[in-house]
Enzyme design. Structure first.
Site, PDB file in Angstrom:
ATOM      1  N   HIS A 122      -3.956  15.916 -31.757  1.00  0.00           N
ATOM      2  CA  HIS A 122      -2.632  15.398 -31.583  1.00  0.00           C
ATOM      3  C   HIS A 122      -3.467  14.521 -30.338  1.00  0.00           C
ATOM      4  CE1 HIS A 122       0.970  16.586 -28.985  1.00  0.00           C
ATOM      5  NE2 HIS A 122       1.667  17.000 -30.228  1.00  0.00           N
ATOM      6  N   GLN A 202      -1.834  24.850 -31.584  1.00  0.00           N
ATOM      7  CA  GLN A 202      -1.422  25.596 -33.172  1.00  0.00           C
ATOM      8  C   GLN A 202      -2.128  27.376 -33.101  1.00  0.00           C
ATOM      9  OE1 GLN A 202       0.766  24.440 -34.490  1.00  0.00           O
ATOM     10  NE2 GLN A 202       0.876  22.537 -33.136  1.00  0.00           N
TER      11      GLN A 202
END
Lengths: 408, 158
Positions: A122, A202
């Site tokens: 990310h 996550q």
């Protein structure tokens, strides 16, 4: 839907409120999970009875706030199996945690040193290292991914070389859902004398994390992806490594002595918490951890996997759809991304949204990954949480078929 | 789909027609505009006529159907217009999208842009307004380059 799942779902006010005037099928949990009533109530109760700044005041209210904040830190430490609560730093979010480490670590690196990230990252776990590397004259190297969106383990030894000083990788991809082989990465990093940070943004919502067993040096996550509030994140670091870092952010609440010419910093973790910390949010995060500890998490996780299997099957059976990431349940999160031939992700998301199905589409803050996968417009992402049910998956799959029909 | 769908047949037809698709050779002006929300990118080329009007508009779109339709409609409308009319059209479309009472009255008197009334339902989806406006913003910057009013047009962000 089982009685247990129905009861769990009722703990989340958002589903009873029908935002948008229709039932909500919330499949955007990788961006932000919903909060249970217990978390909302805990924060309201704190602000109603104990709201004060922490580690500053001597009045009873301040002492109650101190106690709540310190208890939240201890709760997080137990949740991660940290060696000591002083290894837990509260930040504004996972991004802030990573930036803290990148900036503090950068000060210790020299031109020519290498920092390793992966193609799965990310932007939050890429740009801080990219900027630091540019500023320090370091080289940024990328661990490649396989065609099914996993880290290519066969290349670890090539990329994590003798000049490597730091490895920063995701625990699980926010795009492909693939879970990284963290222990292998930690071994590879430590074999060359490098430290390793893992972005747990996550993974944290989908299973227990034991930082000592993982063998890593730093671990970061946010509250809002694990049923907690926004505006709070956690940085865990090994005490001996945290102690070597100079705080990149300074101000009140983190100093020992200040003179005209010098300053000394408080001990861990306070030296990394300049300014007023996110007190109410810490209380909310602790409440989320308590709530997670009170439910039958393995049973709900099994349900997540069953629904993920349904998602994968349904997408595989839809004409024009290409799943981006692993197509099976092996070492993956309930995060499933896909592309639809000749259709833009945002158009699909728009139509699904009008049907009460909330999904995310686009580049997902992972442009280098999208580029390497040849996905110029990005993907549509579905991401499950433990309150999702068959009705959510049904609504999504039916809505997707309708969206494709509308757009073609 | 209801009449209020964002994806009305007129919009889809406009996108599929792809008026002006492709880059122009030897353009007088060129600009790139990014949408930070979605990563979409619009490349616009402009050729000017000797009378100061737009001769041709070419585009390369990496974007959604709404963005493609907008670029297509703009490319169809632009030839023969003066640069100021592009700005006026963009402002009229902004007023349409922002209007509380969801009216396309702002486009009255702009026959070249009549097709843009099909975008009226987009007014309720604020996050998609930029999809329609992106080609206009890029075109205005390309026109600045073409007319010599500005010379730094690359990678502007809306």
């Amino acid at each position: 839907m089982s009685l247990e799942l129905a009861a769990l779902r009722r703990q989340f006010p958002i589903f009873a409120n029908h935002p948008g005037g229709k039932p909500l099928h919330y499949l955007d949990n990788a961006a932000m999970a919903q909060v249970p009533r217990a978390v909302i109530d805990a924060m309201a109760a704190h602000d109603s009875t104990s709201r004060a700044n922490v580690h500053r005041g001597l009045h009873p209210l301040a002492e109650r706030a101190d106690g709540a904040y310190d208890a939240a830190r201890a709760k997080v430490a137990r949740f991660l199996n940290a060696a000591d609560p002083s290894e837990i730093v509260f930040t504004a979010g996972c991004t802030a945690s990573i930036n803290l480490v990148a900036q503090a670590t950068g000060a210790t690196l020299s031109p020519g040193d290498e920092v390793v990230v992966s193609r799965l990252e990310h932007h939050s776990n890429l740009i801080p290292w990219l900027m630091m590397a540019k500023a320090r004259g370091c080289h940024l190297r990328y661990l490649p991914v396989t065609d099914d969106g996993r880290l290519d383990e066969s290349r670890f030894g090539d990329v994590i070389g003798p000049r490597c000083r730091f490895v920063a990788v995701t625990h699980a991809s926010n795009v492909t859902g693939a879970v990284s082989p963290v222990r292998k990465l930690a071994e590879a990093a430590h074999a060359v004398g490098a430290a390793i940070l893992v972005d747990g943004a996550q993974a944290i919502a989908h299973g227990s994390v034991d930082v000592q067993k993982l063998g890593v040096d730093f671990y970061c996550f946010s509250g809002h992806k694990m049923f907690g509030p926004t505006g709070i994140g956690v940085l865990w670091g090994r005490r001996n490594l945290l102690a070597l870092l100079t705080p990149p952010v300074t101000g009140g609440g983190m100093v020992g002595q200040v003179t005209d010419d010098d300053v000394t910093f408080l001990d861990l973790p306070y030296r990394f918490e300049a300014g007023t910390p996110p007190v109410t949010q810490a209380v909310g995060l602790a409440a989320a951890l308590t709530w997670l500890g009170d439910i039958d998490r393995p049973a709900f996780s099994a349900e997540e996997r069953r629904l993920t299997d349904r998602l994968l099957d349904g997408l595989s059976a839809t004409a024009g759809v290409a799943i981006v990431g692993p197509k099976d349940l092996e070492r993956r999160l309930p995060v499933v991304s896909f592309a639809v031939r000749r259709l833009h992700p945002h158009d699909i998301c728009q139509i699904l949204g009008e049907r009460g199905v909330a999904v995310r589409g686009g580049m997902l803050c992972a442009q280098p990954l999208m580029t390497s996968l040849g996905l110029a417009a990005g993907v549509v992402r579905t991401s499950l949480a433990l309150y999702n049910d068959d009705g959510d998956v049904d609504a999504f799959l039916i809505g997707l078929t309708e969206a494709i029909k509308v757009l073609t | 789909m209801t009449e209020q769908s964002l994806y009305q047949e007129q919009v889809k037809a406009l996108a599929h027609a792809a008026h002006g698709a492709g880059r122009l050779s030897g353009p007088d002006g060129h600009a790139v505009q990014d949408n930070p929300l979605c990563g979409d990118r619009v490349d616009i080329d402009i050729k000017m006529a000797s009378d100061g009007t737009i001769a041709a508009l070419g585009h390369d779109i990496r974007g959604c159907l709404l963005c493609q339709a907008s670029a297509s409609g703009l490319a169809a409308a632009a030839p023969g217009l003066r640069p100021q009319q592009i700005t006026e059209a963009r402002q009229a479309i902004e007023r349409m999208l922002h209007a509380v009472d969801a009216t396309s009255d702002s486009l009255d008197g702009m026959p070249a842009f009549a097709a843009f009334t099909a975008f009226l339902p987009v007014h309720r989806s604020k996050s998609r307004h930029a999809c329609i406006l992106l080609p206009f913003l890029a075109t205005e910057k390309a026109l600045e380059m073409a007319t010599g009013t500005n010379s730094t047009k690359e990678d502007a962000t809306c």
